[in-house]
Design an enzyme around this catalytic site. Structure first.
Site, PDB file in Angstrom:
ATOM      1  CB  SER A  42      -0.951  -0.042   1.194  1.00  0.00           C
ATOM      2  OG  SER A  42      -1.997   0.882   1.056  1.00  0.00           O
ATOM      3  CG  ASP A  79      -5.506  -4.079  -3.838  1.00  0.00           C
ATOM      4  OD1 ASP A  79      -6.078  -3.312  -3.042  1.00  0.00           O
ATOM      5  OD2 ASP A  79      -4.269  -4.128  -3.953  1.00  0.00           O
ATOM      6  CG  HIS A 121      -4.957  -3.201   0.151  1.00  0.00           C
ATOM      7  ND1 HIS A 121      -4.502  -2.569  -0.982  1.00  0.00           N
ATOM      8  CD2 HIS A 121      -4.376  -2.546   1.195  1.00  0.00           C
ATOM      9  CE1 HIS A 121      -3.701  -1.580  -0.644  1.00  0.00           C
ATOM     10  NE2 HIS A 121      -3.598  -1.545   0.666  1.00  0.00           N
TER      11      HIS A 121
END
Length: 634
Positions: free
Chosen positions: A179, A326, A353
């Site tokens: 991320s 995601d 994710h």
């Protein structure tokens, strides 16, 4: 012993709580010692050489005198003078946390965003791991005037310089993370430091505007508000947002070694009170070139895609990892690959994710069931240690087909071409492959603003405080009834869609703007409706622009700039062309494909002030609304 067992159980619960509060994870993985990977290739590494790690922390001074907090993890019981390549993580979420006494006697430090499991894995194979609080976060000094600031990127260069001059360093560095941390891992390459030899961004943000803040030009407000609340809590060293047990068990951000009374930590935290508020800034943004107040910069100025040439010029090999579920970040994997020649491999699994959960509707357990760490190790071993494990000879694109539940490899991405399927929308709510079979007219839709993609959707997966259990799409019959649907005849044989569907709609509305959400769904013979993929687009961005920047994408190019805005004229037909989220999915024989249109996703996206009550989709020879599907020849 009873005392220790009691606190171990409670502390284990705390770790579990904070692991779920982390922004990503690596899910449930197979044994790390298999000789053959899930992709069916020989791994070529032996058993771990080391067991456990040693830990120390310190401040590293930047050229402008800002001190950054750094954690260093080294293989335990290394030989005197032994040197290691380093894996670098640049995090905004706190490099490590400190437990309260007596829990601190059991575990210090507490690892969260970068999991202890990951650190243990890489140190056991002879890597040093370095985790840094980026400026203005954690125990680091400085303020945050924006996310991914030029100063923050430049700090990466100086951290690498510090690493390669440490007595334990062999002079090589790799970067990775999930991320935000995956994004900083790639932005590190902008510096073109010659010691950085490999990069593995996971669930990272390649295009900050189109893949995160405004997918398809639509503001992802609810997620960004929760993300801001989370980062504000971290900046204030306040863990109440994570639950009462977290407050009781954790004292907060981990101070560096020697800061016994937390003098430096308190000074750093005081500086963080003036940090940039990302959600508040979004109130001033609709277009790609809108500038955030106080910074004078737009999203392009601190997005990876705007720095792609410098990243490419670094020559650092990149391995991009993501999941089909995601958010819009699946596009980051694809567009990152298309726009950087130094992307050597991509891996897209049935994941959300992180990857954290296996979100395939055909996976009863919902486990990742793939050793992501082992796959990363193969890449780092080759490019940081020079091990000839032949990973550089394998196919570039590695992906999982949903429904078939099978891993596949390819050297080319599947773009739309003349051999693919085109479904034409018919006014009688059918999808037909023959344009002459279209029933002409307008398909009218009274917009149901309660329609949504569910609270366990791909959009919820991007931060666990927004996550409501495992990412999952239940039977969509209830939601599908709220939408404008077009359904095909059942397929006579299995059909695999791999790539990005392209939407080409002619529509009118009774307002000057509209947001269009489109879904591809799988209708089973018994009536069950399974989510396949989706796309979304704000009508005012519909102008197809000349791609003078050379930014390569799978679908039509939209600038999303203010100068190219085209408001709708109420009642007048307009053409919208846009790509959907990438997917690989197998429709079984006897199943039908449904294409559904909505005017809202009430749980996940903000809508413009002016929005239509009705939408009319034109289906005719003059206005041939259609969806183009990338089909793999089976």
């Amino acid at each position: 012993m009873i005392f220790i067992n009691f606190f171990n159980r409670n502390f284990a619960f705390a770790l579990l709580l904070f692991y779920s509060a982390a922004f990503a994870g690596n899910g449930n993985e197979k044994s790390s010692h298999e000789k053959v990977s899930d992709l069916g290739v020989y791994i070529g590494y032996s058993e771990p050489v080391y067991k456990g790690y040693s830990y120390h922390s310190c401040y590293v001074m930047m050229p402008d005198s800002v001190k950054l907090a750094v954690d260093v993890f080294l293989p335990k019981k290394a030989k005197q003078g032994e040197k290691f390549p380093a894996i670098l993580y640049l995090t905004r979420y706190g490099r490590s946390l400190q437990a309260k006494v007596p829990f601190r006697w059991l575990k210090d430090p507490v690892l969260v965003m970068i999991s202890e499991k990951e650190i243990e894995f890489f140190t056991s194979y002879g890597y040093a791991c370095v985790i840094v609080d980026v400026r203005g976060s954690g125990a680091s000094f400085g303020e945050r005037t924006m996310e991914f600031s030029p100063k923050e990127v430049k700090d990466g260069y100086d951290i690498v310089e510090w690493i390669i001059h440490q007595p334990w360093s062999d002079g090589t560095v790799g970067s990775t993370g999930v991320s935000y941390v995956g994004t900083t891992a790639e932005l590190l390459l902008v510096n073109k430091h010659p010691a950085v030899k490999a990069c593995i961004p996971r669930s990272s943000i390649f295009d900050l505007y189109n893949h995160m803040m405004f997918p398809g030009g639509v503001r992802q407000g609810p997620f960004i508000r929760i993300w801001e609340n989370t980062t504000n809590s971290l900046d204030n060293n306040d863990f109440a947002i994570f639950g009462k047990k977290a407050e009781r068990l954790l004292s907060g951000i981990n101070p560096v070694d020697g800061d016994r009374h937390k003098k430096f930590l308190k000074e750093a935290l005081a500086l963080h009170q003036g940090n940039f508020q990302v959600y508040d800034g979004l109130a001033y943004v609709n277009f790609r070139d809108d500038r955030q107040p106080g910074t004078g910069l737009c999203s392009n100025d601190y997005s990876i895609h705007s720095n792609r040439r410098a990243i490419e010029e670094s020559g650092t090999p990149i391995y991009r990892i993501g999941g089909w579920y995601d958010g819009a970040l699946t596009k980051s994997v694809i567009e990152g690959m298309l726009n950087t020649s130094n992307t050597k491999r991509i891996l897209i699994g049935p994941w959300d994710h992180g990857p954290r959960d296996n979100a395939s509707p055909f996976s009863p357990a919902g486990e990742v069931n793939f050793n992501v760490h082992a796959e990363m190790l193969r890449f780092f071993d080759h490019y940081l240690k020079g091990i000839d494990n032949r990973i550089d000879k394998e196919k570039k694109i590695n992906y999982f087909t949903i429904g078939e539940e099978k891993w596949k490899q390819s050297d080319t991405w599947n773009f739309i071409d003349e051999n693919d399927i085109t479904f034409h929308l018919s006014a009688d709510r059918r999808l037909v492959t023959d344009a002459e079979a279209v029933t002409e007219g307008d398909a009218a839709y009274i917009v149901d603003y309660s329609a949504n993609s569910g609270n366990t959707s791909r959009w919820n997966s991007q931060t666990p405080l927004y996550k409501n259990g495992p990412t999952r799409y239940p039977d969509r019959r209830e939601q599908s009834d709220k939408l404008l649907n077009f359904t095909s005849f059942p397929f006579s044989s299995d059909v695999e869609i791999t790539g990005q569907p392209i939407v080409d709609l002619y529509l009118s509305a009774d307002a000057a703007d509209a947001v269009i959400f489109c879904y591809v769904e799988d209708v089973a013979p018994e009536g069950t409706i399974t989510y396949v993929t989706e796309g979304l687009f704000r009508a005012q961005h519909r102008k197809i622009s000349d791609n003078v920047s050379g930014y390569q994408q799978a679908g039509p190019y939209h600038s999303f700039k203010k100068e190219d805005a085209m408001p709708l004229t109420p009642g007048e037909t307009a053409r919208l062309q846009f790509d959907m989220m990438p997917i690989s999915y197998l429709f079984r024989a006897g199943h039908s494909l449904r294409f559904s249109i909505a005017g809202a996703d009430s749980l996940h996206f903000d809508l413009p002030a002016e929005k239509p009550s009705s939408i009319y989709v034109s289906c005719s020879e003059q206005y041939p609304s259609r969806i183009l599907l990338p089909v793999v020849d089976r």
